[in-house]
Design a protein around this motif. Sequence first.
Motif, PDB file in Angstrom:
ATOM      1  N   ARG A 115     -33.997 -39.317 -51.830  1.00  0.00           N
ATOM      2  CA  ARG A 115     -33.704 -40.174 -51.372  1.00  0.00           C
ATOM      3  C   ARG A 115     -33.759 -39.753 -49.933  1.00  0.00           C
ATOM      4  NH1 ARG A 115     -32.928 -44.119 -54.869  1.00  0.00           N
ATOM      5  NH2 ARG A 115     -31.197 -44.282 -53.744  1.00  0.00           N
ATOM      6  N   ALA A 116     -32.098 -40.166 -50.001  1.00  0.00           N
ATOM      7  CA  ALA A 116     -31.635 -39.606 -49.264  1.00  0.00           C
ATOM      8  C   ALA A 116     -31.533 -38.468 -47.919  1.00  0.00           C
ATOM      9  CB  ALA A 116     -29.853 -39.428 -49.054  1.00  0.00           C
ATOM     10  N   GLN A 117     -31.592 -37.205 -48.365  1.00  0.00           N
ATOM     11  CA  GLN A 117     -32.319 -36.138 -47.953  1.00  0.00           C
ATOM     12  C   GLN A 117     -33.789 -36.009 -47.064  1.00  0.00           C
ATOM     13  OE1 GLN A 117     -31.864 -33.031 -50.891  1.00  0.00           O
ATOM     14  NE2 GLN A 117     -30.044 -32.210 -49.541  1.00  0.00           N
ATOM     15  N   LYS A 118     -34.200 -37.287 -47.647  1.00  0.00           N
ATOM     16  CA  LYS A 118     -35.804 -37.975 -47.107  1.00  0.00           C
ATOM     17  C   LYS A 118     -36.089 -38.106 -45.856  1.00  0.00           C
ATOM     18  CE  LYS A 118     -38.852 -36.828 -51.627  1.00  0.00           C
ATOM     19  NZ  LYS A 118     -40.069 -37.559 -52.327  1.00  0.00           N
ATOM     20  N   GLU A 119     -34.934 -39.714 -45.906  1.00  0.00           N
ATOM     21  CA  GLU A 119     -34.701 -40.040 -45.017  1.00  0.00           C
ATOM     22  C   GLU A 119     -33.676 -39.558 -44.138  1.00  0.00           C
ATOM     23  OE1 GLU A 119     -32.571 -43.870 -47.616  1.00  0.00           O
ATOM     24  OE2 GLU A 119     -34.308 -43.885 -48.627  1.00  0.00           O
ATOM     25  N   SER A 121     -30.357 -38.521 -43.983  1.00  0.00           N
ATOM     26  CA  SER A 121     -29.273 -39.192 -44.021  1.00  0.00           C
ATOM     27  C   SER A 121     -28.390 -37.838 -43.360  1.00  0.00           C
ATOM     28  CB  SER A 121     -28.971 -39.759 -45.331  1.00  0.00           C
ATOM     29  OG  SER A 121     -27.328 -40.052 -45.314  1.00  0.00           O
ATOM     30  N   PRO A 122     -26.760 -38.586 -42.683  1.00  0.00           N
ATOM     31  CA  PRO A 122     -26.486 -37.572 -42.448  1.00  0.00           C
ATOM     32  C   PRO A 122     -25.006 -37.353 -43.409  1.00  0.00           C
ATOM     33  CG  PRO A 122     -26.007 -39.864 -41.013  1.00  0.00           C
ATOM     34  CD  PRO A 122     -27.169 -40.007 -41.905  1.00  0.00           C
ATOM     35  N   HIS A 123     -25.503 -37.523 -44.362  1.00  0.00           N
ATOM     36  CA  HIS A 123     -24.340 -37.085 -45.235  1.00  0.00           C
ATOM     37  C   HIS A 123     -23.634 -36.325 -45.272  1.00  0.00           C
ATOM     38  CE1 HIS A 123     -21.832 -38.328 -49.042  1.00  0.00           C
ATOM     39  NE2 HIS A 123     -21.799 -38.953 -48.774  1.00  0.00           N
ATOM     40  N   PRO A 124     -21.689 -35.691 -44.873  1.00  0.00           N
ATOM     41  CA  PRO A 124     -21.593 -34.822 -45.375  1.00  0.00           C
ATOM     42  C   PRO A 124     -21.655 -33.924 -46.520  1.00  0.00           C
ATOM     43  CG  PRO A 124     -20.515 -36.786 -44.670  1.00  0.00           C
ATOM     44  CD  PRO A 124     -20.939 -36.848 -44.950  1.00  0.00           C
ATOM     45  N   VAL A 125     -22.100 -34.758 -48.007  1.00  0.00           N
ATOM     46  CA  VAL A 125     -22.241 -33.360 -49.006  1.00  0.00           C
ATOM     47  C   VAL A 125     -23.761 -32.903 -48.350  1.00  0.00           C
ATOM     48  CG1 VAL A 125     -23.116 -33.598 -51.449  1.00  0.00           C
ATOM     49  CG2 VAL A 125     -20.737 -35.270 -50.694  1.00  0.00           C
ATOM     50  N   PHE A 126     -24.538 -33.107 -47.803  1.00  0.00           N
ATOM     51  CA  PHE A 126     -25.765 -32.694 -48.373  1.00  0.00           C
ATOM     52  C   PHE A 126     -26.140 -31.163 -46.888  1.00  0.00           C
ATOM     53  CE2 PHE A 126     -27.957 -36.892 -48.199  1.00  0.00           C
ATOM     54  CZ  PHE A 126     -28.291 -36.743 -49.756  1.00  0.00           C
ATOM     55  N   ARG A 127     -24.511 -31.824 -45.727  1.00  0.00           N
ATOM     56  CA  ARG A 127     -24.540 -30.821 -44.802  1.00  0.00           C
ATOM     57  C   ARG A 127     -23.629 -29.456 -45.532  1.00  0.00           C
ATOM     58  NH1 ARG A 127     -22.329 -33.360 -41.471  1.00  0.00           N
ATOM     59  NH2 ARG A 127     -20.066 -33.416 -42.758  1.00  0.00           N
ATOM     60  N   TRP A 128     -22.631 -29.927 -46.432  1.00  0.00           N
ATOM     61  CA  TRP A 128     -21.863 -28.896 -47.072  1.00  0.00           C
ATOM     62  C   TRP A 128     -22.206 -27.879 -48.050  1.00  0.00           C
ATOM     63  CZ3 TRP A 128     -17.588 -33.084 -48.404  1.00  0.00           C
ATOM     64  CH2 TRP A 128     -17.050 -33.256 -48.017  1.00  0.00           C
ATOM     65  N   LEU A 129     -23.813 -28.448 -48.701  1.00  0.00           N
ATOM     66  CA  LEU A 129     -24.458 -27.459 -49.753  1.00  0.00           C
ATOM     67  C   LEU A 129     -25.128 -27.313 -49.433  1.00  0.00           C
ATOM     68  CD1 LEU A 129     -25.262 -30.635 -52.800  1.00  0.00           C
ATOM     69  CD2 LEU A 129     -23.145 -28.698 -52.825  1.00  0.00           C
ATOM     70  N   GLU A 130     -26.515 -27.539 -48.043  1.00  0.00           N
ATOM     71  CA  GLU A 130     -26.548 -26.565 -47.304  1.00  0.00           C
ATOM     72  C   GLU A 130     -25.557 -24.852 -47.233  1.00  0.00           C
ATOM     73  OE1 GLU A 130     -30.305 -26.695 -43.651  1.00  0.00           O
ATOM     74  OE2 GLU A 130     -28.947 -27.736 -43.793  1.00  0.00           O
ATOM     75  N   LYS A 131     -24.901 -25.627 -46.263  1.00  0.00           N
ATOM     76  CA  LYS A 131     -24.098 -23.954 -46.295  1.00  0.00           C
ATOM     77  C   LYS A 131     -22.899 -23.320 -47.168  1.00  0.00           C
ATOM     78  CE  LYS A 131     -21.833 -25.827 -41.163  1.00  0.00           C
ATOM     79  NZ  LYS A 131     -20.487 -26.613 -40.788  1.00  0.00           N
TER      80      LYS A 131
END
Length: 559
Positions: A115-119, A121-131
């Motif tokens: 849900r947060a990714q669809k929105e 969200s600037p959440h650090p965890v998403f950025r870290w996991l993508e990296k």
Amino acid sequence: MKIHRNAFCPCGSGKKYKSCCGDQTKAKASPKLRPSTAEQSLQRRAQEMLRAHRAAENVRQQQQGYGKPIISMVDHGYRIVAVGNTVFWGQKWLVFPDFLFYFLKKTLRFEWGSRAQKEKSPHPVFRWLEKANDYAAKQGTGQGRVKSGPLIGFLSATLHLSYALYLIAHNDEIPKRLLLRLRDPATFMPAYYEALVGAALAVAGFEIANAETKATSTPTPEFRARSKTSGKVYEVEAKRKDRWTAPTGDVNSHSFKDELERYVRNQIYSASKKKLQNPIFWLELSIPTLSTEADSRAVAAHAKSIIREAEKIKIEGEPLPHAFVVVTNHTFLANEDIAGEPSFALLETIHIPDYPFGRTMEIEDALESYDKHRDIVWMMKAWHLARTIPTTFDGTAPELLSSDGQPQKTVQIGDTLVVRDKDGNGVTVRIEDISSMGDKAIAAVRDVATNSRWLQEFPLTEGETQAAARFTDAIFGKDNASRSMRDSDLFDLYDWFLKQYADTKPEQLFKLIREDAGLRQFEGLSPAEARMRLAREYTKRMWPTSQARKATPPHTGQT
């Protein structure tokens, strides 16, 4: 020799002779029989299993600390991991960090992540996991193979958060409010640091009994931690500095030092106003440019001076209550592209004059204070342990893993193998003891046919050499393996002696005291007291000698 009825029984039970082997009624009722050959073999096998378990536990604790061990097994191709009362399973977890990435997503909830990714969200965890995914792809492919590479800030940040949450969940339970704050980008970083502190307490073997679970107007700490050893309850605050306005490139500049002082003093004042029980204040600096040991030492020295001056602060005319203050810096919390995982921790005290580190004391007083504050000593050691994320599920030294993540066979005490004797003949021997020396090992072996014994040299693999250097000879099944005694450190010397006498039978302890004129005054102590007293007295005897040797310049042979 006649044994007095009230003396300790020589069998080592710790009971008085009259209530043990000297109990004639018991002896007549159930006379001792010589164990059968089968019983002797069973006893010997049980002792070997106990020795192997102790050795494996030694290696595991050096990686996982003193909290609950990782509980895991493989069944029908699935890796099964128990965390607290919850069981997880998967087919792609070759090493423990593989599971940690899954556990982080599962704990924060997959549905929340979607849900947060669809929105967006600037959440650090998403950025870290993508990296992390991009980084893993660059390390090469290969089904069923362990990938490795140097750590970078975003990897360190992801793994340390995952491991912290795992440790809290495995040893207690993750507070719901902490999870809510971790999911909110605005409160994520402060909540992250609370998780790191909770992990250090868990590794130290504390029970996190009543973590803060909801907002309230009554001052409460982030954690209440009960020591399993002393039973003492500590109330813990954990605060992180969000950003720096002063440049951080020069940690000795006036602007940096002024901002550091304001932050540390304000946090100590605010936390002290809560009037917590046995308080421990954890303060995270998150300096984004701190990467060298020299700069870390400089910041630690500044912080130490600030805390010493902060003791003069008064609240409503009263001195600050006593407290332990831990100042940390995890650079990756402020710089996700930093190389490695540079970090440091400094412990100072407020109005605790008997904390033995950094103070001049008589040796007996210092050792007494060291024993008194062992909870805090363990906590700081646990912080260092929690910085190292286990690679394996079962505690196997990571240096002994194959590229597929499988433990490699190493020589073990109790193994039988064929070697060449002095005449060049192949003989079957049993390994009875082993000691590593660099890239080789010296083993005490026994010929199973003739019972003759000798020392046999074995070459070690590169992995065995590295593992022995890191985890001691416990990797070879040696249950009494310990690191070399550092007689340049008073407390390390004391702990070394304590370990030497940890399994000494009571009658042997009392004999040592009885036969030493300088120790006879301590006759009549309990076995536990005797072990402690022997360790202290031998430490006090050796310490002056080690100090004198350190003060004497080495002889160069020149005149």
